[in-house]
Design a protein around this motif. Structure first.
Motif, PDB file in Angstrom:
ATOM      1  N   ARG A 257      27.125 -20.680 -10.319  1.00  0.00           N
ATOM      2  CA  ARG A 257      28.588 -20.798 -10.424  1.00  0.00           C
ATOM      3  C   ARG A 257      29.161 -19.590 -11.161  1.00  0.00           C
ATOM      4  N   ALA A 258      28.463 -19.176 -12.239  1.00  0.00           N
ATOM      5  CA  ALA A 258      28.920 -18.008 -12.997  1.00  0.00           C
ATOM      6  C   ALA A 258      28.839 -16.745 -12.148  1.00  0.00           C
ATOM      7  N   LEU A 259      27.799 -16.639 -11.299  1.00  0.00           N
ATOM      8  CA  LEU A 259      27.671 -15.462 -10.440  1.00  0.00           C
ATOM      9  C   LEU A 259      28.785 -15.420  -9.392  1.00  0.00           C
ATOM     10  N   VAL A 260      29.123 -16.577  -8.849  1.00  0.00           N
ATOM     11  CA  VAL A 260      30.203 -16.623  -7.852  1.00  0.00           C
ATOM     12  C   VAL A 260      31.525 -16.164  -8.462  1.00  0.00           C
ATOM     13  N   GLU A 261      31.757 -16.522  -9.727  1.00  0.00           N
ATOM     14  CA  GLU A 261      32.989 -16.117 -10.391  1.00  0.00           C
ATOM     15  C   GLU A 261      33.077 -14.602 -10.569  1.00  0.00           C
ATOM     16  N   CYS A 262      31.926 -13.925 -10.505  1.00  0.00           N
ATOM     17  CA  CYS A 262      31.941 -12.460 -10.637  1.00  0.00           C
ATOM     18  C   CYS A 262      32.719 -11.802  -9.504  1.00  0.00           C
ATOM     19  N   ALA A 263      32.735 -12.449  -8.321  1.00  0.00           N
ATOM     20  CA  ALA A 263      33.390 -11.850  -7.162  1.00  0.00           C
ATOM     21  C   ALA A 263      34.890 -11.689  -7.360  1.00  0.00           C
ATOM     22  N   VAL A 264      35.490 -12.516  -8.208  1.00  0.00           N
ATOM     23  CA  VAL A 264      36.937 -12.433  -8.424  1.00  0.00           C
ATOM     24  C   VAL A 264      37.258 -11.824  -9.782  1.00  0.00           C
ATOM     25  N   SER A 265      36.228 -11.271 -10.433  1.00  0.00           N
ATOM     26  CA  SER A 265      36.440 -10.663 -11.744  1.00  0.00           C
ATOM     27  C   SER A 265      37.039  -9.270 -11.595  1.00  0.00           C
ATOM     28  N   ALA A 266      37.724  -8.811 -12.642  1.00  0.00           N
ATOM     29  CA  ALA A 266      38.264  -7.444 -12.645  1.00  0.00           C
ATOM     30  C   ALA A 266      37.139  -6.431 -12.709  1.00  0.00           C
ATOM     31  N   ASP A 267      36.030  -6.807 -13.267  1.00  0.00           N
ATOM     32  CA  ASP A 267      34.855  -5.932 -13.352  1.00  0.00           C
ATOM     33  C   ASP A 267      33.656  -6.707 -12.814  1.00  0.00           C
ATOM     34  N   PRO A 268      33.521  -6.819 -11.476  1.00  0.00           N
ATOM     35  CA  PRO A 268      32.477  -7.683 -10.903  1.00  0.00           C
ATOM     36  C   PRO A 268      31.064  -7.285 -11.301  1.00  0.00           C
ATOM     37  N   TYR A 269      30.763  -5.981 -11.274  1.00  0.00           N
ATOM     38  CA  TYR A 269      29.400  -5.558 -11.598  1.00  0.00           C
ATOM     39  C   TYR A 269      29.097  -5.730 -13.087  1.00  0.00           C
ATOM     40  N   GLY A 270      30.090  -5.476 -13.923  1.00  0.00           N
ATOM     41  CA  GLY A 270      29.893  -5.663 -15.353  1.00  0.00           C
ATOM     42  C   GLY A 270      29.630  -7.117 -15.700  1.00  0.00           C
ATOM     43  N   GLN A 271      30.433  -8.032 -15.128  1.00  0.00           N
ATOM     44  CA  GLN A 271      30.240  -9.452 -15.408  1.00  0.00           C
ATOM     45  C   GLN A 271      28.930  -9.948 -14.794  1.00  0.00           C
ATOM     46  N   PHE A 272      28.595  -9.441 -13.596  1.00  0.00           N
ATOM     47  CA  PHE A 272      27.338  -9.819 -12.955  1.00  0.00           C
ATOM     48  C   PHE A 272      26.155  -9.434 -13.842  1.00  0.00           C
ATOM     49  N   LEU A 273      26.168  -8.213 -14.346  1.00  0.00           N
ATOM     50  CA  LEU A 273      25.094  -7.749 -15.219  1.00  0.00           C
ATOM     51  C   LEU A 273      24.998  -8.617 -16.466  1.00  0.00           C
ATOM     52  N   GLU A 274      26.124  -8.942 -17.051  1.00  0.00           N
ATOM     53  CA  GLU A 274      26.140  -9.753 -18.267  1.00  0.00           C
ATOM     54  C   GLU A 274      25.541 -11.136 -18.021  1.00  0.00           C
ATOM     55  N   GLN A 275      25.899 -11.759 -16.891  1.00  0.00           N
ATOM     56  CA  GLN A 275      25.404 -13.104 -16.595  1.00  0.00           C
ATOM     57  C   GLN A 275      23.891 -13.107 -16.350  1.00  0.00           C
ATOM     58  N   VAL A 276      23.398 -12.135 -15.597  1.00  0.00           N
ATOM     59  CA  VAL A 276      21.970 -12.088 -15.280  1.00  0.00           C
ATOM     60  C   VAL A 276      21.150 -11.815 -16.534  1.00  0.00           C
ATOM     61  N   VAL A 277      21.599 -10.867 -17.360  1.00  0.00           N
ATOM     62  CA  VAL A 277      20.877 -10.534 -18.590  1.00  0.00           C
ATOM     63  C   VAL A 277      20.844 -11.738 -19.526  1.00  0.00           C
ATOM     64  N   GLU A 278      21.968 -12.457 -19.624  1.00  0.00           N
ATOM     65  CA  GLU A 278      22.025 -13.630 -20.502  1.00  0.00           C
ATOM     66  C   GLU A 278      21.072 -14.727 -20.024  1.00  0.00           C
ATOM     67  N   TYR A 279      20.911 -14.863 -18.711  1.00  0.00           N
ATOM     68  CA  TYR A 279      20.100 -15.951 -18.171  1.00  0.00           C
ATOM     69  C   TYR A 279      18.616 -15.632 -18.204  1.00  0.00           C
ATOM     70  N   GLN A 280      18.239 -14.387 -17.889  1.00  0.00           N
ATOM     71  CA  GLN A 280      16.810 -14.071 -17.800  1.00  0.00           C
ATOM     72  C   GLN A 280      16.309 -13.146 -18.896  1.00  0.00           C
ATOM     73  N   SER A 281      17.188 -12.608 -19.724  1.00  0.00           N
ATOM     74  CA  SER A 281      16.855 -11.725 -20.841  1.00  0.00           C
ATOM     75  C   SER A 281      16.113 -10.488 -20.336  1.00  0.00           C
ATOM     76  N   GLY A 282      15.993  -9.502 -21.184  1.00  0.00           N
ATOM     77  CA  GLY A 282      15.311  -8.273 -20.795  1.00  0.00           C
ATOM     78  C   GLY A 282      16.283  -7.227 -20.283  1.00  0.00           C
ATOM     79  N   GLU A 283      15.769  -5.997 -20.138  1.00  0.00           N
ATOM     80  CA  GLU A 283      16.585  -4.887 -19.656  1.00  0.00           C
ATOM     81  C   GLU A 283      16.864  -5.049 -18.165  1.00  0.00           C
ATOM     82  N   LEU A 284      18.058  -4.599 -17.749  1.00  0.00           N
ATOM     83  CA  LEU A 284      18.465  -4.760 -16.353  1.00  0.00           C
ATOM     84  C   LEU A 284      19.401  -3.619 -15.968  1.00  0.00           C
ATOM     85  N   TRP A 285      19.227  -3.146 -14.712  1.00  0.00           N
ATOM     86  CA  TRP A 285      20.105  -2.105 -14.188  1.00  0.00           C
ATOM     87  C   TRP A 285      20.474  -2.436 -12.748  1.00  0.00           C
TER      88      TRP A 285
END
Length: 654
Positions: A257-285
């Motif tokens: 649900r949080a990932l779907v909300e990224c599509a309508v965010s002002a910064d989709p890639y930034g929010q996407f990165l934040e959600q994935v890092v928070e869920y799985q931890s570790g470095e991500l690019w």
């Protein structure tokens, strides 16, 4: 006066009733016989009664021991502990030197010792023999008890030399055992052994057989209880697994649900990165399809080339691919166009992994992670990859819309001045252009279709401002900066060869048709001069170069060969520098000393070179008409050569 015995048989009866030792009974019987109170036949009857009473008491004692053993065994549920208790209790009851259990293996057709008590050697504990050999094998292969008073000398035993050696090493002389039967199936045997010769009585054999029967029942109960406990534990484990899975699914639903909300965010890639890092931890690019960095938790510790190769491998396999080479991080270039690209991957170089993101057969981008990718992390990344592909497709749709807007903007500014609409100036800011500021018009020539070049440039993340569109069969890029070299390099990475001519408008205030015309002429002059896969402005080509805008490459080649071909041939054959010397001489305003200083040679050397030039070109090369033509040929040759490290490419300082 001695006490009178009222009944002469009372001592005999007392010895029987008290279960005294046999010697006491024999003394009383001898006394009664001597006194003629009992005949010899009556004494034998008394002896038989005593023997029967003693057997009954021993049987009662054995039954009591069996009852106690049964009670103890019922309380044991562990299979191995049960076997140890059986052999220990059997050895203790019979007073044997050792006791052990053998089990049959019908797959290998052998019987082997499983549990022991009192065995001294390791070899004896590990005895394995074919069914039917030895006492142990004989019992295990049949269904009745058996014993050997002297094992080694017993001719009824099928001996195995290796087993006999093991028996001798253990010091065993006598062996007796009873089979373990359950539901008609022979499981093995319970055996006792002595380090001296012993003949086991029927009662002792009965006792071992009884212990064997108890062992079979106890083993059945133990296995039943063990199976029941295992089933309960499995039920508890499955229940815990279901609870864990339920919790995981709920967490993953919230994550999606949080990932779907990224599509309508002002910064989709930034929010996407934040959600994935928070869920799985570790470095991500996040990277684009060329391996270029888009977003990340820190600088990406791998070069674009390694990421691009790993991304291609991941796309082909549909699985994680290692990033084989580790290097410095990548940055974002500057150019024109709009849109963002992403690349993805998972790999092993320096702990980096890359997983391709795509739709159908198309590569759209991907995710780079650091560290080990276990099953749980892989599941999260694959879910995230699906959403990333959606973001990439949205990006692509946005780029297509932006391309249409850019095409309209470019066409509107390249119309003749009299047809230009002043209202278009209001739209310039959308593409990074400002009224009254310089504008660079780039015309791109390539062996690929102009539409393809437009698509490639629009998809590049390097462009910070500008507009790109197809115009007149070629690609036109308009921007506030000179990005000719960036265009050539970016297209080269896509295996597209491109040459860029650049026209400059000092200030944006109307039509850019004149700057576009200059760019076209510059491009045509570059092609005529044989300059490929580079960019240039009219100022960089100079007046002579621009004169070639209407010439063909063959015409330029003919002009150069006509004037300085003898010098070029001489330099090629002998490794000399006559062409460079003549250029320096002209560029130094025919001043020999300055030309010699520029070339870093002695004036006498310069004079010798000029004499050689006269011999090759003829003495009239000094004349105004001839020297002017030679100077033009030198300039054209200089533009064609484009040797960055040669002094021939720079003018002497006069």
């Amino acid at each position: 006066m001695s006490q009178r015995v009222s009944n002469p048989l009372l001592p005999v009866l007392s010895a029987l009733d008290g279960n005294e030792s046999p010697r006491l009974l024999e003394r009383e019987l001898e006394r009664a016989s001597d006194d003629q109170h009992l005949s010899e036949a009556e004494c034998d009857v008394v002896r038989r009664i005593d023997s029967s009473l003693r057997r009954g008491k021993r049987r009662e004692s054995l039954l009591r021991v069996l009852l106690e053993t049964t009670t103890d065994l019922v309380a044991i549920t562990d299979f191995d502990a049960m076997l140890h208790a059986i052999v220990r209790r059997t050895r203790m009851i019979l007073g044997s030197d050792m006791a052990y259990i053998s089990l049959n293996n019908y797959d290998t057709r052998e019987t082997f010792i499983h549990t022991t008590d009192g065995v001294a050697t390791e070899a004896y504990r590990n005895i394995r023999m074919e069914l039917g050999t030895g006492v142990l094998g004989k019992i295990a292969a049949g269904t009745g008890s058996a014993q050997a008073i002297d094992y080694i000398a017993d001719p009824d035993i099928i001996h195995v030399p290796e087993i006999d050696d093991t028996v001798v090493a253990e010091g065993v002389r006598s062996i007796m055992g009873a089979p373990l039967l359950r539901d008609g199936v022979l499981l093995g045997a319970l055996l006792v052994a002595e380090r001296y010769q012993r003949r086991y009585t029927a009662e002792e054999i009965w006792l071992v057989e009884s212990m064997s029967a108890l062992a079979c029942v106890a083993l059945s109960n133990a296995r039943f209880i063990g199976d029941m406990q295992a089933a309960l534990e499995e039920r508890d484990r499955l229940q815990a697994t279901l609870e864990t899975e339920k919790s995981r699914l709920a967490s993953e639903q919230e994550f999606e649900r949080a990932l779907v909300e990224c599509a309508v965010s002002a910064d989709p890639y930034g929010q996407f990165l934040e959600q994935v890092v928070e869920y799985q931890s570790g470095e991500l690019w996040l990277v684009d399809d060329l391996g270029k960095w888009i977003r990340g938790t820190r600088e990406l510790p791998a070069p674009e080339s390694a990421l691009e190769k790993a991304l291609a491998r991941s796309h082909r396999s549909g699985d994680f691919a290692p990033v084989g080479t580790v290097g410095v991080g990548v940055g974002v270039g500057v150019g024109v166009g709009v849109g963002v690209g992403v690349g993805v991957g998972v790999g092993g170089g320096a702990g980096l992994s890359i997983l391709a993101v795509g739709a159908a057969a198309r590569l759209l981008g991907g995710i780079v992670v650091e560290g080990n990718v276990d099953q749980d992390r892989e599941r999260v990344l694959r879910r995230a990859a699906v959403m990333l592909s959606v973001l990439r497709l949205i990006d692509e749709s946005s780029r297509e819309e932006a391309a249409r807007a850019q095409s309209g903007f470019v066409h509107a500014f390249l119309v003749p001045p009299e047809n230009f609409e002043e209202s278009m100036l209001l739209r310039a800011g959308r593409f990074g252009l400002s009224e009254g500021h310089p504008v660079f018009v780039h015309v791109v020539d390539s062996d690929s279709r102009a539409a393809l070049i437009v698509d490639v440039l629009c998809s590049l993340p390097a462009w910070s401002a500008g507009a790109v569109a197809e115009y007149g069969g070629r690609t036109v890029v308009m921007g506030s900066e000179n990005v000719g070299e960036a265009i050539v390099q970016q297209l080269a990475r896509k295996q597209v060869s491109a040459t860029v001519g650049i026209g400059i408008e000092g200030r944006l205030g109307g039509s850019l048709a004149r700057a576009h015309r200059t760019a076209e002429q510059t491009l045509h002059a570059m092609l005529a001069l044989g300059i490929r896969e580079e960019s240039s402005t009219s100022a960089e080509l100079g007046a002579v170069g621009m004169l070639m805008s209407s010439a063909t490459p063959d015409q330029v080649r003919t002009l150069i060969d006509l004037e300085i071909e003898p010098l070029m041939n001489y330099d090629s054959e002998r490794g000399s520098q006559l062409v460079e010397t003549l250029w320096a001489f002209f560029a130094s305003d025919r001043h020999q000393v300055r030309a010699a200083e520029y070339l870093h040679v002695h004036p006498n050397t310069l004079r010798q070179r000029l004499e050689r030039i006269s011999a090759l070109l003829g003495e009239d090369w000094h004349t105004t008409r001839r020297s002017s033509m030679i100077y033009v040929a030198l300039q054209l040759h200089r533009l064609q050569t484009k040797a960055p490290n040669s002094r021939y490419m720079s003018d002497p300082v006069l």
